[in-house]
Each structure stands twice: as C-alpha cells, then as structure tokens.
Design an enzyme around this catalytic site. Structure first.
Site, short mmCIF file in Angstrom:
data_model
loop_
_atom_site.label_atom_id
_atom_site.label_comp_id
_atom_site.label_asym_id
_atom_site.label_seq_id
_atom_site.Cartn_x
_atom_site.Cartn_y
_atom_site.Cartn_z
N ASP A 1 35.85 21.10 37.18
CA ASP A 1 37.00 21.82 37.75
C ASP A 1 37.36 21.18 39.15
O ASP A 1 36.42 21.28 40.02
CB ASP A 1 36.75 23.51 37.96
CG ASP A 1 37.96 24.04 38.26
OD1 ASP A 1 39.00 23.60 38.12
OD2 ASP A 1 38.05 25.35 38.31
N LYS B 1 46.44 23.27 46.10
CA LYS B 1 45.91 23.02 47.28
C LYS B 1 46.23 21.75 47.99
O LYS B 1 46.84 21.70 49.22
CB LYS B 1 44.40 23.32 47.26
CG LYS B 1 43.80 24.37 46.85
CD LYS B 1 44.11 25.71 47.63
CE LYS B 1 43.41 26.94 47.10
NZ LYS B 1 43.73 27.17 45.65
N TRP C 1 33.96 30.83 41.25
CA TRP C 1 35.51 31.42 41.25
C TRP C 1 35.53 32.43 40.50
O TRP C 1 35.13 32.32 39.35
CB TRP C 1 36.44 30.13 41.08
CG TRP C 1 37.88 30.51 40.87
CD1 TRP C 1 38.64 31.35 41.91
CD2 TRP C 1 38.74 30.02 39.96
NE1 TRP C 1 39.78 31.52 41.46
CE2 TRP C 1 40.04 30.75 40.36
CE3 TRP C 1 38.90 29.61 38.82
CZ2 TRP C 1 41.31 30.52 39.57
CZ3 TRP C 1 39.92 29.34 37.86
CH2 TRP C 1 41.11 29.91 38.40
#
Length: 422
Positions: free
Chosen positions: A232, A268, A151
C-alpha cells in the site's frame, strides 16, 4: 369468515400501520473516529485549538494547500476535453505513468509486459479491488497479515471481502520504534502463502519505516515462507521528498522476482483528496498471466463502479507525462515534505530545551505525515480537555497540523501532560 382468516387480515393491517421498519434491529454503527474527531474540533470555539488528527497536508497558516502545478487547472484549457466514460480499467496513459512512477521507468516488469493495472477510487479503492481479486483467485485458506498498528481502514476492507485480517508485530511501544525481530517472527509463524500487507513508505500511523537492510530481511522471510506481498503506497514523494527513495522497497521486491500487488493513492502527493485518484498494479510472472489478471480486474470493476472518474486522473496523467509539469510537481512535493521535516526538527528541539521527560528522538527518526508520540489515551484526553488539542487516542499526530504559529503552544502542552498525567 373463519377465525384464521380474520387473524391473517388483522396481522396484515397491523403491519401496514406499524411504525417499525424492516431494518429496526440493524445495530447502530459507531462514527468513524477520524471524521468524528474533526467534527468535534470544528465545533470547538477555543482560539488556540489544534487539529492533529486529520491526514491531510496543511500549509504554515494551517490551511489546505492546492499544489501550484494542480492550481493551473491545465485540463480546462484543453479544447478536446469531453465528459465521456473512461474505459472500465481507467485512463490508459495514466495507468502506464503510475506503473513507471512506482516501479521505475526501466523496470523489467514493465519491459516484459508482466503488469496488470486498473485506475481506482483512490488508495481505498485500490486496496478493496486488490483484496477482492485475491479473495477470488488466490487462496482462501490464508489470512491477510496487517501490521499492528495499521491504517484503520485496512481491517474493514479485508473483512469486507470475506478474508481474515490477522495482525503481525510491528511497533515497539517501549522504544517507540520498529520491532524488527517481532515482525520477522510473525511472518515466520504465519501460514505459508499468507498475504502480507506492507506500507511502502511513511507507515501509517507510526511514521516508522524499515531500513533498506531490514527490508531485505523482510523479503528473505516472505520468500522463504511463500507469502504474497501486498504493498500500500499512499505517500510516494510526500514522505521524503524523493520519489525514488520512497519507492525503494517496492522496486527491491520486484527485482527479487516476487509476484505482488501495489496500491497507489494520489490524494496526499497531489493534494487531490476529494478527487479520489488511485491505481492498482499487479506484477505477475509472465505476460500471459498479466493479461488474464487485467481481464478479471475489469470484470470486477465493471460490477462495482462501472468506470472510474476522469477529472483527477486527467490532472495526474498530464503532470506525470509532461517533463516541465513533472519537474514542478517534484518541487511541490519537496515543499510539503520539507515543511513537515522542519516541524519535526522544531518540535524535537523545543522539547529538549524544556527538558521534557523522556526521549524524543523518535520525532525526527520517523518519516512522513504522521508521528507516534508515545502519549497514552489519558494524556491524549487531557490535551483535548485542557488545551483543545485533538489527536487520535493512540497518540498519533499529523505533523502537517503543526505550524510555526502553534508549535510552541503544542510543545508546552506536551511538556505539561508528560510531567503531570500518567
């Protein structure tokens, strides 16, 4: 009046009338690539344009989807609702529910009170608070190992607290798959005690996750090298539709006895992108250490944001702690994850039917919102200029941007660019 005095007055007056700012020489930062891509897409008036850059779920009409369990706006019906400050580390039952969600309700770390937690500004805030804590209370002489690729925000977050971000091998562009041998060798070559940032599930940007056997091998090397795992987790439940499956790696590491750190995002899997709901959980060896860790998390959070926002966390808290709402949420997760899986299968089938050059099994082997297509920068540019299809220059696409209405158009464009642009 002396000449020196006159010069001082002249310089002072010149400074008052100058149009130059004290910050005149500050370098202009480049725009964020994802947000810039979205802005370019929005300004495009082509009727068949497709945005495959943004990391947000879309329904089959290409529209944002508010989860039905969220749309109920259940907290608005609470007569006791107020707008007082939350505690510095956030809503207590939300933090407990978050730990149970990622670690499992029967986790020994929870049972033995070895966890510290803090509600954060989504996953970004959790990542920041996590590395900030490690920069102050862990070793400063070791790097934070991040996957290549990862990311885009990971590197900036790590660097922002004065730690070094160093890449480890992850993706094999030749096979469009995980380079597990390179991954393990990178871990062995890193300084002992390095911080290893791991994607718990639905690796961003590749969509390529280790198998359970590969996770075990990764844990073996991390244990042998004395590294510190930093997970993460932005897609639990969203990746596969199965909350437990998506949390398997984290729970396995806890079972192995690791001290570790976990960042959770509810952007999300709850569709609460703008509400910035997240949680940082730290697993320690004992409850004495856990209490000390949480005290420092509170101190750092107080200095940065004082208190986290309440609205989104209240929604998540109610859903996670109400069996009926939780069951509905699980169905909402399946709606999202299954639609993305369907788009993967359709795209794969169409490309096979077209006999598009290359192998495309990676489309269905990958998991989660994103897919690494294997397209290069020149091909991505061609798609944007000739088909008005927008994706990041490394060939990553958001599968949520594909629908039953545009997938044939996209597949045709991919077939064209693969055949004619190298």
């Amino acid at each position: 009046m002396t000449a020196k005095r006159i010069d001082l007055i002249r310089n002072h007056l010149a400074g008052m009338t100058s149009t130059n700012s004290l910050f005149q020489n500050v370098p202009l930062a480049p725009p964020d690539k994802i947000f810039h891509l979205t802005a370019t897409y929005k300004s495009d008036e082509h009727p068949h344009k497709i945005n495959l850059g943004v990391g947000a779920y879309r329904d089959d009409d290409g529209k944002p989807w508010i989860l039905p369990v969220v749309r109920k706006q259940i907290i608005l019906n609470d007569p006791d609702l107020d707008h007082e400050y939350l505690p510095i580390t956030g809503l207590a039952p939300f933090k407990v529910a978050s730990a149970k969600l990622i670690l499992g309700p029967d986790s020994p770390a929870i049972r033995e009170k070895r966890i510290s937690s803090c509600q954060t500004i989504s996953g970004t805030g959790a990542n920041h608070l996590g590395v900030l804590f490690l920069s102050r209370f862990y070793r400063k002489d070791v790097p934070v190992l991040i996957s290549n690729p990862t990311w885009a925000n990971h590197k900036d977050i790590v660097n922002s607290v004065g730690l070094e971000a160093r890449e480890y091998t992850y993706y094999d562009p030749k096979t469009i798959s995980l380079n597990i041998d390179g991954f393990l060798e990178s871990l062995r070559a890193a300084p002992n005690g390095s911080i290893v940032l791991l994607h718990a599930c639905a690796h961003n940007p590749t969509g390529i996750d280790p198998t359970q056997e590969q996770w075990k091998a990764i844990a073996d090397v991390i244990k042998a090298q004395g590294h510190y795992p930093f997970f993460d987790c932005a897609y639990q439940g969203f990746a596969s539709g199965d909350l437990d499956r998506d949390a398997w790696a984290v729970r396995y590491f806890v079972e192995r006895g690791f001290e570790l750190l976990i960042c959770q995002s509810y952007a999300k899997n709850f569709g609460l992108y703008a509400q910035r709901v997240g949680c940082l959980t730290v697993v320690s060896k004992n409850n004495d250490a856990a209490a000390k860790v949480e005290s420092q998390l509170a101190k750092m959070q107080r200095a940065e944001i004082s208190n986290p926002p309440a609205y989104g966390a209240r929604i998540v808290n109610l859903v996670l702690n109400n069996p009926e709402l939780f069951a509905e949420w699980v169905q909402n997760l399946k709606t999202m994850s299954y639609r993305i899986i369907e788009m993967r299968q359709r795209l794969y089938k169409i490309l096979l039917e077209k006999k598009t050059p290359g192998t495309w099994n990676h489309i269905i082997d990958q998991i989660g919102m994103f897919s690494f297509t294997g397209l290069n920068a020149s091909q991505v540019q061609f798609l944007k200029e000739n088909y008005h299809i927008y994706m990041t220059e490394n060939g990553r696409i958001s599968m949520a941007g594909l629908t039953t209405k545009n997938i044939e158009y996209f597949a045709k464009a991919v077939d064209d660019v693969v055949r004619n642009v190298k």
